[in-house]
Design a protein around this motif. Sequence first.
Motif, mmCIF file in Angstrom:
data_model
loop_
_atom_site.group_PDB
_atom_site.id
_atom_site.type_symbol
_atom_site.label_atom_id
_atom_site.label_comp_id
_atom_site.label_asym_id
_atom_site.label_seq_id
_atom_site.Cartn_x
_atom_site.Cartn_y
_atom_site.Cartn_z
ATOM 1 N N LEU A 77 0.961 -1.294 -0.139
ATOM 2 C CA LEU A 77 -0.117 -0.046 0.034
ATOM 3 C C LEU A 77 0.939 1.412 -0.177
ATOM 4 N N SER A 78 1.950 1.292 0.441
ATOM 5 C CA SER A 78 2.960 2.621 0.669
ATOM 6 C C SER A 78 4.367 2.141 0.427
ATOM 7 N N ALA A 79 4.996 3.148 -0.252
ATOM 8 C CA ALA A 79 6.607 2.980 -0.691
ATOM 9 C C ALA A 79 7.244 3.150 0.650
ATOM 10 N N LEU A 80 8.362 2.226 0.911
ATOM 11 C CA LEU A 80 9.352 2.616 1.806
ATOM 12 C C LEU A 80 9.875 3.958 1.454
ATOM 13 N N PRO A 81 10.400 4.875 2.582
ATOM 14 C CA PRO A 81 11.370 5.917 2.090
ATOM 15 C C PRO A 81 12.543 5.530 1.172
ATOM 16 N N ARG A 82 12.823 6.258 0.077
ATOM 17 C CA ARG A 82 13.856 6.453 -0.920
ATOM 18 C C ARG A 82 13.246 5.423 -2.240
ATOM 19 N N ARG A 83 11.957 4.827 -1.951
ATOM 20 C CA ARG A 83 11.414 3.844 -3.148
ATOM 21 C C ARG A 83 10.087 4.591 -3.631
ATOM 22 N N SER A 84 9.714 5.759 -3.204
ATOM 23 C CA SER A 84 8.496 6.371 -3.503
ATOM 24 C C SER A 84 8.825 7.457 -4.790
ATOM 25 N N GLU A 85 7.945 7.302 -5.758
ATOM 26 C CA GLU A 85 8.225 8.105 -6.911
ATOM 27 C C GLU A 85 7.847 9.633 -6.337
ATOM 28 N N HIS A 86 6.912 9.774 -5.387
ATOM 29 C CA HIS A 86 6.707 11.154 -4.869
ATOM 30 C C HIS A 86 8.061 11.804 -4.611
ATOM 31 N N GLU A 87 9.003 11.140 -3.893
ATOM 32 C CA GLU A 87 10.296 11.805 -3.498
ATOM 33 C C GLU A 87 11.198 12.083 -4.715
ATOM 34 N N MET A 88 10.914 11.728 -5.985
ATOM 35 C CA MET A 88 11.660 12.127 -7.214
ATOM 36 C C MET A 88 10.938 13.363 -7.771
ATOM 37 N N GLY A 89 9.708 13.814 -7.331
ATOM 38 C CA GLY A 89 9.281 14.949 -7.718
ATOM 39 C C GLY A 89 8.570 14.579 -9.201
#
Length: 167
Positions: A77-89
Amino acid sequence: VNKQNILPDGWAPSDLVYIQNGFMLRAEAAQAWNAMMQAAAQDGITINAVSAYRTQAYQTNLYNQYYAQDPINTPFLSALPRRSEHEMGLALDVNYGDYQLHSDLESTATGRWLAAHAQDYGWILRYPSNKTSITQYAYEAWHYRYVGTNLARQLKSSGQTLDEYYQ
């Protein structure tokens, strides 16, 4: 970025700009988002950003909240930190008006418009319902990823996910 390909610790995009509702995207994705949103509005369609760029700390907190509620299903359901596309902007969560996430988005006028036009602005539905075994995430009708118009059109016409394309 996915479960196997992670961002370096502490990395953040250097070209973030503000979009609708105070959210941020990388400059190229923001330009494409604004063009898509304006085109949709001309067709009488409302698309709202509900989430966009997330810091590493924000993603960590979000993941931990999911984990506290449902540790078994959280990885789906949720990406671990550093694995989320949201963190890429380069990722957006969108809806049609009330700033909530809706699993029925694809069946709405907004969802149908996005299915017909998002690729023309470089956006793809990242986690489709029929590809969960490939993406390793639950279906998210609201999660769109910017990949550029050429790749978005190619993925749309082939029916592939981004994961399939890069495998």
